[in-house]
Design a protein around this motif. Sequence first.
Motif, PDB file in Angstrom:
ATOM      1  N   TYR A 666     -45.332 -15.922  28.819  1.00 37.75           N
ATOM      2  CA  TYR A 666     -46.375 -16.939  28.805  1.00 37.75           C
ATOM      3  C   TYR A 666     -47.301 -16.767  27.602  1.00 37.75           C
ATOM      4  O   TYR A 666     -47.786 -17.760  27.039  1.00 37.75           O
ATOM      5  CB  TYR A 666     -47.187 -16.865  30.097  1.00 37.75           C
ATOM      6  N   ALA A 667     -47.554 -15.526  27.221  1.00 37.43           N
ATOM      7  CA  ALA A 667     -48.390 -15.296  26.045  1.00 37.43           C
ATOM      8  C   ALA A 667     -47.693 -15.801  24.782  1.00 37.43           C
ATOM      9  O   ALA A 667     -48.335 -16.388  23.895  1.00 37.43           O
ATOM     10  CB  ALA A 667     -48.712 -13.810  25.915  1.00 37.43           C
ATOM     11  N   VAL A 668     -46.389 -15.584  24.671  1.00 39.77           N
ATOM     12  CA  VAL A 668     -45.623 -16.096  23.522  1.00 39.77           C
ATOM     13  C   VAL A 668     -45.659 -17.624  23.501  1.00 39.77           C
ATOM     14  O   VAL A 668     -45.834 -18.246  22.436  1.00 39.77           O
ATOM     15  CB  VAL A 668     -44.178 -15.580  23.575  1.00 39.77           C
ATOM     16  N   ALA A 669     -45.519 -18.249  24.673  1.00 41.19           N
ATOM     17  CA  ALA A 669     -45.579 -19.712  24.741  1.00 41.19           C
ATOM     18  C   ALA A 669     -46.944 -20.222  24.292  1.00 41.19           C
ATOM     19  O   ALA A 669     -47.038 -21.247  23.598  1.00 41.19           O
ATOM     20  CB  ALA A 669     -45.275 -20.176  26.164  1.00 41.19           C
ATOM     21  N   SER A 696     -40.045 -20.208  26.339  1.00 44.82           N
ATOM     22  CA  SER A 696     -40.803 -19.122  26.966  1.00 44.82           C
ATOM     23  C   SER A 696     -41.491 -19.570  28.244  1.00 44.82           C
ATOM     24  O   SER A 696     -41.657 -18.767  29.166  1.00 44.82           O
ATOM     25  CB  SER A 696     -41.843 -18.581  25.974  1.00 44.82           C
ATOM     26  N   ASN A 697     -41.911 -20.830  28.301  1.00 46.52           N
ATOM     27  CA  ASN A 697     -42.614 -21.322  29.486  1.00 46.52           C
ATOM     28  C   ASN A 697     -42.267 -22.788  29.707  1.00 46.52           C
ATOM     29  O   ASN A 697     -42.916 -23.682  29.137  1.00 46.52           O
ATOM     30  CB  ASN A 697     -44.127 -21.138  29.316  1.00 46.52           C
ATOM     31  N   PRO A 698     -41.263 -23.083  30.529  1.00 45.58           N
ATOM     32  CA  PRO A 698     -40.875 -24.483  30.759  1.00 45.58           C
ATOM     33  C   PRO A 698     -41.736 -25.198  31.793  1.00 45.58           C
ATOM     34  O   PRO A 698     -41.440 -26.351  32.124  1.00 45.58           O
ATOM     35  CB  PRO A 698     -39.433 -24.346  31.259  1.00 45.58           C
ATOM     36  N   ASN A 699     -42.773 -24.554  32.301  1.00 46.09           N
ATOM     37  CA  ASN A 699     -43.552 -25.140  33.390  1.00 46.09           C
ATOM     38  C   ASN A 699     -44.796 -25.884  32.915  1.00 46.09           C
ATOM     39  O   ASN A 699     -45.399 -26.609  33.712  1.00 46.09           O
ATOM     40  CB  ASN A 699     -43.991 -24.045  34.366  1.00 46.09           C
ATOM     41  N   ARG A 700     -45.205 -25.692  31.671  1.00 44.99           N
ATOM     42  CA  ARG A 700     -46.441 -26.302  31.210  1.00 44.99           C
ATOM     43  C   ARG A 700     -46.239 -27.765  30.849  1.00 44.99           C
ATOM     44  O   ARG A 700     -45.421 -28.099  29.980  1.00 44.99           O
ATOM     45  CB  ARG A 700     -46.995 -25.544  30.003  1.00 44.99           C
ATOM     46  N   PRO A 701     -46.984 -28.684  31.483  1.00 46.70           N
ATOM     47  CA  PRO A 701     -46.783 -30.113  31.188  1.00 46.70           C
ATOM     48  C   PRO A 701     -47.231 -30.501  29.789  1.00 46.70           C
ATOM     49  O   PRO A 701     -46.663 -31.441  29.209  1.00 46.70           O
ATOM     50  CB  PRO A 701     -47.612 -30.816  32.269  1.00 46.70           C
TER      51      PRO A 701
END
Length: 856
Positions: A666-669, A696-701
């Motif tokens: 998540y930090a990389v994203a 790295s984070n597919p959940n962030r809209p």
Amino acid sequence: MKNRTMDKGVVGYRRGYEANEEVMEQAFERSHHANGTESVDNKDLCNGGKRDGRDSTYNREDTYNKDDTYKKEDKNNSNGAIHTDASGSFSQSLRCKRYSGWGWTVGVGILSILLLLAGCLSRGLYYSADLYPVLLIAGGSILIMFLLFLVGIRPQKASERIPISLGQGRGRLERIVEKIFRFPGMWRVLWPLGMMTCFGLHAWVGSVSKQGSMDEMLRWSLLAMFTLLTAILAVRMDGARWLACGWQMAGGLLVLSGILAVCGILPLPFGVMRTADPEISSAGARLGGLLQYPNAYGAVVGMYALERLTAAARVIARPVPAGRLIAAVLPLMPAQAALLLSESRGAWLATGCAAVAAFALQRRGARLPLLLAMAAPLACAAWLYRQLAAAQLAPAPVPGLLALAGAWAAALLGTLLLCRLWHSGAAKAPRAAALTAIVLAGAAAALMAVASTADRLAAGVGTGVSRLQMWRDALQLWTEAAWLGQGGDTWRNMFRAIQSSPYVGGEVHNGLLDLALDTGMIGIVLVAGWFLLTLRSIFYFAPQLMPSVLVFGLHGVMDFDWSFTLFWMLFIWLGAWAVALKTETEGVQRSGVTVKYTPIRFKSRSKSRSRSLFLRYLPTQSHPSAVSMRSFFHIFQRVTAWLIRVSTVMIILSWIGGTVWLTSRYAVAEVQYHQAMSEPAGTPAQKVHLVAALQSNPNRPDIVISLARSLPGREAESFLLNSLSHSPMHPQIYIELGRLVAQFGEGQQAGEYFEQAIALNRYDGIGQSSALYWMEQVARREWKAGFTDRAQQTAAAGVQMYERYQLLAEEVEAGNVRNDRRFVLEEHAPGYGENLRRLASAFSHPFTPELTKRSP
């Protein structure tokens, strides 16, 4: 089981500040009874400190002598005793064992204080972007310490082993698990771990925002790690000093940084909130400090001020040198000034109620010192507030520093004079000191009531009404999932769909309601149990910390303090501090004991008593089936115990390692997304960074929407549809889908997407105007393509959207509700509505308006 002879003894000695090393095993040489000693039987020590009568090797008879010295007599062996020297000196070997963990204490203490200070410097860890680095530091450090702990546990020597079930000695893994679970603070970690598990289950089975649930899971994982560190520190040697030092450093940092920022000495961006709304601030500016939110800042400095107030009252209660008295009351004036400068009525109310509770909890003779400690600093803080508020919290540096120095000196001098008057010995001195203190405190309270609260109440109570509306809407939303909740960030993602008026409120301004929406009654029960047990511990062992905990609870139900991770860290810190004070007191009471050991030999009949409870009642006949049955249960018991030990260690490693791994992704994203936003829109470099962030984070809209705008039409549509499984309640995703489908000429599908977006955010004037624009565009395309009937149907759906939009805007304008979102009928919306009416009608040509040349 063969008889065993113990040439060396094992002493189980519990220290108050070393409760995590509950069973300390130390071999002593054979010695005789010394003069002036008292006998304490060592039979419990042979069983690893356990007090289960069924597994005990000896029969016990416990008595107390007149000197309150605990004496246990062994009926089986009169020579098996531990002698404690009344002189109070420790033997060299026990002293070495006592100080062997000093390095661990320093390491845990430094790490705990660093995490607490990081929470202060990172805006209270309210935002996820601030949470990730601190979580990486905490998780990585604890993982390294745990691995070192695993390596450092040495296996017992054969001569040091204690007979246990079936005569088997304890190995390395068993000693590791025993040390993990037998120190008292381990069970306090289960409360935040329970909350972490709730959010993890929501993220797994589905919630209104998977990203919100994952962030909350990581936040509670950090709190569980922090609880573990403070629990270890609380039972270590000098743990109370480390906890007191960390509290002073965090409180001093928050208070002094805010005061110096107001005086223009310390540049603190967004440290002062400025507003022209008199309902929000009577002075036009409020101090938010490092937290950048005045209400939360006022609550945390109120917690610090009350702790310092009770500490100063304990010093004032007896005659002390002037230097010590000044040191005790030194932080009071700036802390109270920072509380007043925050202009948080909720923080003032919570702090006042907690101060009244502190006054009531004091013994009758100790109440006047509390009043003496509060009076002069409060009066000087009120005067300083008036000076700084007149300059709208932006005085010139030199006059601001002079005002600060003068108020601070006057507070110290006034408190010193009041204390000298009280301790002067004159007959009427206590009464005169009390009357003076009451007059000063009353004048300060009256001054503040006129200065801020009255002015803000006279300007209106719109903010209070909006908060009540939020709470009503939140209660209605909570009934939809009362027991389990709907996952992390439920209110932030759903309040726009259910709000009864256009208020601005990404937070529900109530900690209990926020927890109820996210985790339901399960979370409320967990937090309530945790809070009550901590409150009970503080009430019995550290009542001077009770006011600070009350501020945490009272203001938490009036605002969203609990969304700041720092507040939970301070709550955990206070609970650990109470435990440390308890164990320190117990350690002082036992500090005058020397432990010596007289070895004993086990008798043959102890063999039957050392059997495990599981095998004790098995048949003892020499029949082959009975022997095989005992062997089977013996193997089954050993395998089960081994699996439990291995599972325990693996669960801890998986928890900490998994948290570090997920946080690093998540930090990389976060870094990749910020780099993408710094690139020009639509460039290949921006797309590369967005793809890396999504991996790295597919959940962030926000990452999904930004990347979808750089993809071809159909690919972007499919991409956005897949993202709905992670964020089903995000209105902007439906806006993007409607825009894409409108470009494809599919009016009916575009209308469905826009209807869903409006339902999720009906007080969004810009979004509604944009939906009308694209409905007109898709209707035109269908008309030009020859699909007249479809175009008319699309236009008719657009007309219905416009009419509902117009009616809602008229209701808001005509009503007497706060319109914090500035919801109005947008400038171009009537033109879009008129064009849609023409398209829906078959009697006029639709291509006449000029308002459709640009999108809103």
